[in-house]
Design a protein around this motif. Sequence first.
Motif, short mmCIF file in Angstrom:
data_model
loop_
_atom_site.label_atom_id
_atom_site.label_comp_id
_atom_site.label_asym_id
_atom_site.label_seq_id
_atom_site.Cartn_x
_atom_site.Cartn_y
_atom_site.Cartn_z
N GLU A 6 0.95 -1.26 0.09
CA GLU A 6 0.01 0.05 -0.08
C GLU A 6 0.83 1.32 0.01
N MET B 223 -19.00 -0.09 -1.18
CA MET B 223 -18.37 -1.05 -0.38
C MET B 223 -19.28 -2.51 -0.12
N ASP C 58 -12.86 -0.95 -6.98
CA ASP C 58 -13.16 0.02 -7.93
C ASP C 58 -12.31 -0.23 -9.29
N LEU D 117 -20.65 5.75 4.08
CA LEU D 117 -21.89 4.94 4.60
C LEU D 117 -21.81 3.29 4.01
C1 LIG Z 1 -17.60 10.55 -3.92
C2 LIG Z 1 -17.76 9.08 -3.68
C3 LIG Z 1 -18.46 8.84 -2.55
C4 LIG Z 1 -18.79 7.43 -2.13
N1 LIG Z 1 -19.32 7.05 -0.89
C5 LIG Z 1 -19.49 5.76 -0.57
C6 LIG Z 1 -20.42 5.30 0.51
O1 LIG Z 1 -20.78 6.19 1.26
N2 LIG Z 1 -20.71 4.00 0.53
C7 LIG Z 1 -20.07 3.13 -0.12
O2 LIG Z 1 -20.12 1.97 0.07
N3 LIG Z 1 -19.05 3.20 -1.26
C8 LIG Z 1 -19.03 4.68 -1.36
N4 LIG Z 1 -18.21 5.07 -2.42
C9 LIG Z 1 -17.62 4.07 -3.20
C10 LIG Z 1 -16.01 3.46 -2.37
O3 LIG Z 1 -15.71 4.40 -1.78
C11 LIG Z 1 -15.60 2.28 -3.16
O4 LIG Z 1 -16.35 1.40 -3.81
C12 LIG Z 1 -14.35 1.66 -2.37
O5 LIG Z 1 -13.63 2.59 -1.66
C13 LIG Z 1 -13.60 0.69 -3.28
O6 LIG Z 1 -12.48 0.33 -2.27
P1 LIG Z 1 -11.13 -0.05 -3.39
O7 LIG Z 1 -10.32 -0.78 -2.20
O8 LIG Z 1 -11.45 -0.57 -4.63
O9 LIG Z 1 -10.45 1.35 -3.53
P2 LIG Z 1 -9.76 2.30 -2.67
O10 LIG Z 1 -10.44 2.17 -1.30
O11 LIG Z 1 -9.61 3.59 -3.07
O12 LIG Z 1 -8.27 1.62 -2.18
C14 LIG Z 1 -7.15 1.36 -3.21
C15 LIG Z 1 -5.94 1.53 -2.64
O13 LIG Z 1 -5.17 1.07 -3.42
C16 LIG Z 1 -3.72 1.99 -3.26
N5 LIG Z 1 -2.93 2.25 -4.37
C17 LIG Z 1 -3.18 2.64 -5.60
N6 LIG Z 1 -2.28 2.44 -6.37
C18 LIG Z 1 -1.30 1.77 -5.84
C19 LIG Z 1 -0.10 1.47 -6.16
N7 LIG Z 1 0.52 1.59 -7.42
N8 LIG Z 1 0.76 0.70 -5.35
C20 LIG Z 1 0.32 0.59 -3.81
N9 LIG Z 1 -0.79 1.22 -3.50
C21 LIG Z 1 -1.61 1.45 -4.47
C22 LIG Z 1 -4.39 3.50 -2.64
O14 LIG Z 1 -3.45 4.18 -1.93
C23 LIG Z 1 -5.49 2.93 -1.91
O15 LIG Z 1 -5.39 2.67 -0.56
C24 LIG Z 1 -17.99 6.32 -2.62
C25 LIG Z 1 -17.29 6.81 -3.81
C26 LIG Z 1 -17.07 8.05 -4.20
C27 LIG Z 1 -16.36 8.41 -5.52
#
Ligand SMILES: Cc1cc2nc3c(=O)[nH]c(=O)nc-3n(C[C@H](O)[C@H](O)[C@H](O)COP(=O)(O)OP(=O)(O)OC[C@H]3O[C@@H](n4cnc5c(N)ncnc54)[C@H](O)[C@@H]3O)c2cc1C
Length: 456
Positions: free
Chosen positions: A36, A304, A291, A49
């Motif tokens: 990370e 989430m 995502d 949420l």
């Molecule tokens: C405005 C907005 C509001 C939202 N509100 C909600 C909500 O209220 N409820 C809900 O359920 N969902 C919500 N979502 C969606 C939710 O935030 C995502 O679906 C969720 O966070 C996806 O998780 P993830 O692990 O895929 O991405 P992330 O949580 O973004 O994690 C990706 C991780 O990868 C790391 N990373 C990236 N590239 C590298 C690399 N090259 N090397 C090492 N690490 C790296 C980043 O630092 C990060 O920690 C919202 C989205 C948006 C845009």
Amino acid sequence: MSTKNKYDVCIVGAGVAGASLAAYLGNAGLSVIIIERNLSERDVIVGELLQPGGVAELQHLGLDFFLHDIDAQPVKGYNIIFQGRSTLIKYPSGENYPPGYGFRNGKFLQNMRTFIQSLNNVEVVEGRVTSLIENDESITGVNFSVKNSDANHSVSAALTVVSDGPLSRFRSMLSNPAIKVSGYFLGIILEGCGLPEPAFGHLVIGPHPPFVMYPVNSNEIRILIDFPGEKPPKINDDLKNELISKFQEAIPVRMRKSFINSVKQGGFKMMPNHRLPASPVFKKGAVLIGDSLNMRHPLTGGGMTATFSDVRNLGSKLTAIDDFDVSKADKAVKSFYESRHLGNQTINILADGLYGVVKHPDLQEAFFEYVSRGGKYSAEPVAILAGLNKDKKLLQKHFLAVANYGTKLKIRNETGTRKIGASYSMMKEAVKIITPLLLTEKPDQATRILLKTLAK
Ligand SMILES: Cc1cc2nc3c(=O)[nH]c(=O)nc-3n(C[C@H](O)[C@H](O)[C@H](O)COP(=O)(O)OP(=O)(O)OC[C@H]3O[C@@H](n4cnc5c(N)ncnc54)[C@H](O)[C@@H]3O)c2cc1C
């Protein structure tokens, strides 16, 4: 850092997807490395949420303790406010139905990261993955640099999980991404004013762009305001004036002062709202989740919940493997890609479908009047929004019924040929919104026939 060279699983990114998967696989005894780029607590407006369906997924994963000690606020449903009128819709309740929760995402995520750091068989590295290693058409691991060091490292694993989030650098190696930005959410925090319905999410619709509000701890309310369009608004004094003039009337009276103060102070955060239908291309040794694979509009707070559904689906297949190896992991990944839509298609369709509805002047009113009827007209749609009911046919039925109901209301209010025009245009708009959403979620034959009929 004391990395060994070969792991069962290497995970790129300890966000919501990567960290929860690492926790689940680590608990089951697999050897995991997770890299990370920034392990400090993040201050973001995303993922605050968690719908009840997501809480239920965490319970199935044995990871609902991530919700402890972060001042998370139970959320029991939605208060929908339309031009000053409101209707309260409760999530299903009872022994088998947890509430949703509002919290600061950074705190929730730190609980996950602290937990995985405590597991002996999970190595957590603060560093940036620079490339995936590819040999003979297979991904065999990653290259990475460690924070505050120029040295390059590589690590190999039977399976590499790419969960690098919404701006994924690696998704195009593992999918055919057709990504779209529908607009931006601008986030502000209100302090100490409370919501009209304290333990409810609020969706506010009307002549202004839609916005949502929910508690994120015992003192703070998050507001996310929609700014449609491909380009984000510039953050300056004009924006502050625009926010106050356009939205203050729609903000419940008890919150107005706090809203104006918060806007004047600035400190806004902005995030693009993407739509990314999942389109994975299977590659040996690798899988995409979170995502980086699939996104939907955040209006319904479903991201989430969809992610945890994927984590449970993939995680249960990986942890069922005896003598973990590349070919067994690949088989699990194929099966995950084939079946994952069953866990998240309704969340995806509803998210962008509802956004289309609440942006449309006639459909937003139809939606408000429809759910205000109560009974199954509100209970079934909110169970789908909660991620507790995943019946796609039921979602289709309610979606079209909203347009149909709106048509009836229009006919009542219009005269002569305007009646026909009004009803035709509302149904046409509803079909235009839902058709592409259904088509990207593995539609069955019956759905295809329905869509063809409606298109005529
Ligand atoms: C405005 C907005 C509001 C939202 N509100 C909600 C909500 O209220 N409820 C809900 O359920 N969902 C919500 N979502 C969606 C939710 O935030 C995502 O679906 C969720 O966070 C996806 O998780 P993830 O692990 O895929 O991405 P992330 O949580 O973004 O994690 C990706 C991780 O990868 C790391 N990373 C990236 N590239 C590298 C690399 N090259 N090397 C090492 N690490 C790296 C980043 O630092 C990060 O920690 C919202 C989205 C948006 C845009």
